[in-house]
Design a protein around this motif. Structure first.
Motif: not given
Ligand code: APR
Length: 308
Positions: A32-34, A36, A62-64
């Motif tokens: 995960v990363d801001i 995405g 993802t960023s979700d």
């Protein structure tokens, strides 16, 4: 088979995911990363390595946070490095906000995960994660000791011209200048290190270990990732495989070593429930003094965070 989420797809997070995928011990890794697309790209790159290096671990980026649902273990590497002109307090505040929000988002989708913190400043970020999570201390801890010990062991291996595999060692205390290496507990294939190296050389190695992170920042212009990533992946392995490994980790003390409500590095037994036991060594007076000093330094930073 477990599901592991790694937050932060930068240098360290991507390395954790890559090393862990190679171990082929978890079903799924969610990166995960801001940013995405960065997480998606690194997850896809590691997945495309699977046919070459032969593992089945699936990876998504993802960023979700909905994609992280029902994670068994969450490794937090999100944060920003210290920038020129930034005070230590600014860094604490920025990264603590990131870690706090990450933990809250994770817990919306995973009820009782084990959280391993890697973001710096490590000891206080572990505290921030613990505070934000409300989880038991056995399930929220930080990765520093394995890395610091690995640096110490690597330096010793070079000096003694032996394999790093044969060097066993232990370090206590905070992650930084006040870490407490324990030569008394350092052995080379069972031989006390003090029989193999003079005290001057050993002191030089201990000092180099203390500034081991800074040495790499100087060389690369950014902090390290291979050894830190591998160290966090090793902790995940101990949990997933229920191994009962003895590792130094940053844990909350509630009276052990005479210290209370402080997060510092201590040896623990690590298995499927996270920290199964904290191991209390019989320290001598000098070692205890060093640990107390280190804990006091960490407590000071924890207090800065508490007042924010
Ligand atoms: N949520 C998710 N990801 C975030 C967030 C957030 N709120 N804030 C920042 N990030 C991401 C960044 O987008 C970046 O991709 O965290 C990643 C950090 O990566 P790097 O800047 O490459 O830093 P890295 O070298 O990986 O170090 C990460 O680990 O060892 C420690 O000191 C190091 O605190 C640092 C952390």
């Amino acid at each position: 088979m477990s599901k592991v989420t790694v937050i932060g797809a930068g240098n360290v997070g991507a390395t954790v995911a890559n090393v862990l995928a190679h171990k082929d011990i978890v079903k799924e890794i969610v990166l995960v990363d801001i940013v995405g697309d960065l997480a998606k790209g690194k997850a896809l790159d590691t997945w495309q390595q699977a046919p070459i290096d032969h593992y089945s671990t699936s990876l998504i980026g993802t960023s979700d946070y909905a994609d992280t649902a029902n994670s068994d273990i969450v490794v937090i590497t999100a944060g920003i490095p210290r920038k020129p002109g930034m005070s230590r307090d600014d860094l604490i505040s920025t990264n603590a906000n990131i870690v706090t929000s990450v933990v809250k988002s994770v817990l919306e989708y995973s009820k009782n995960p084990i959280i391993i913190v890697v973001s710096n400043p490590l000891d206080v970020m572990t505290y921030a994660a613990f505070k934000a999570s409300g989880l038991d201390r056995s399930r929220v801890f930080g990765m520093a000791g394995i890395l610091d010990t690995a640096r110490y062991r690597a330096f010793l291996a070079t000096e003694l011209n032996v394999s790093p595999k044969d060097i066993q060692a232990l370090l206590l205390g905070g992650h930084g200048d006040t870490m407490v290496p324990l030569p008394r507990y350092t052995t080379v294939a069972g031989i006390p290190v003090t029989e193999l190296i003079d005290s001057e050389k050993l002191t030089a190695i201990v000092d180099r270990t203390k500034s081991g992170g800074g040495e790499l920042v100087k060389l690369m212009g950014t902090s390290a990732w291979y050894a830190p990533g591998a160290a966090a992946a090793q902790m995940v392995e101990a949990i997933v495989k229920n191994e009962s490994r003895i590792y130094p980790v940053c844990a909350q003390l509630t009276g052990e070593y005479g210290l209370k409500d402080v997060f510092v590095g201590v040896p623990v037994r690590m298995s499927k429930n996270g920290i199964e036991d904290i191991i209390e060594l019989k320290l001598n007076k000098d070692e205890m003094q060093l640990l107390n000093d280190s804990a006091a330094a960490v407590k000071e930073v924890m207090d800065v965070f508490d007042k924010m």
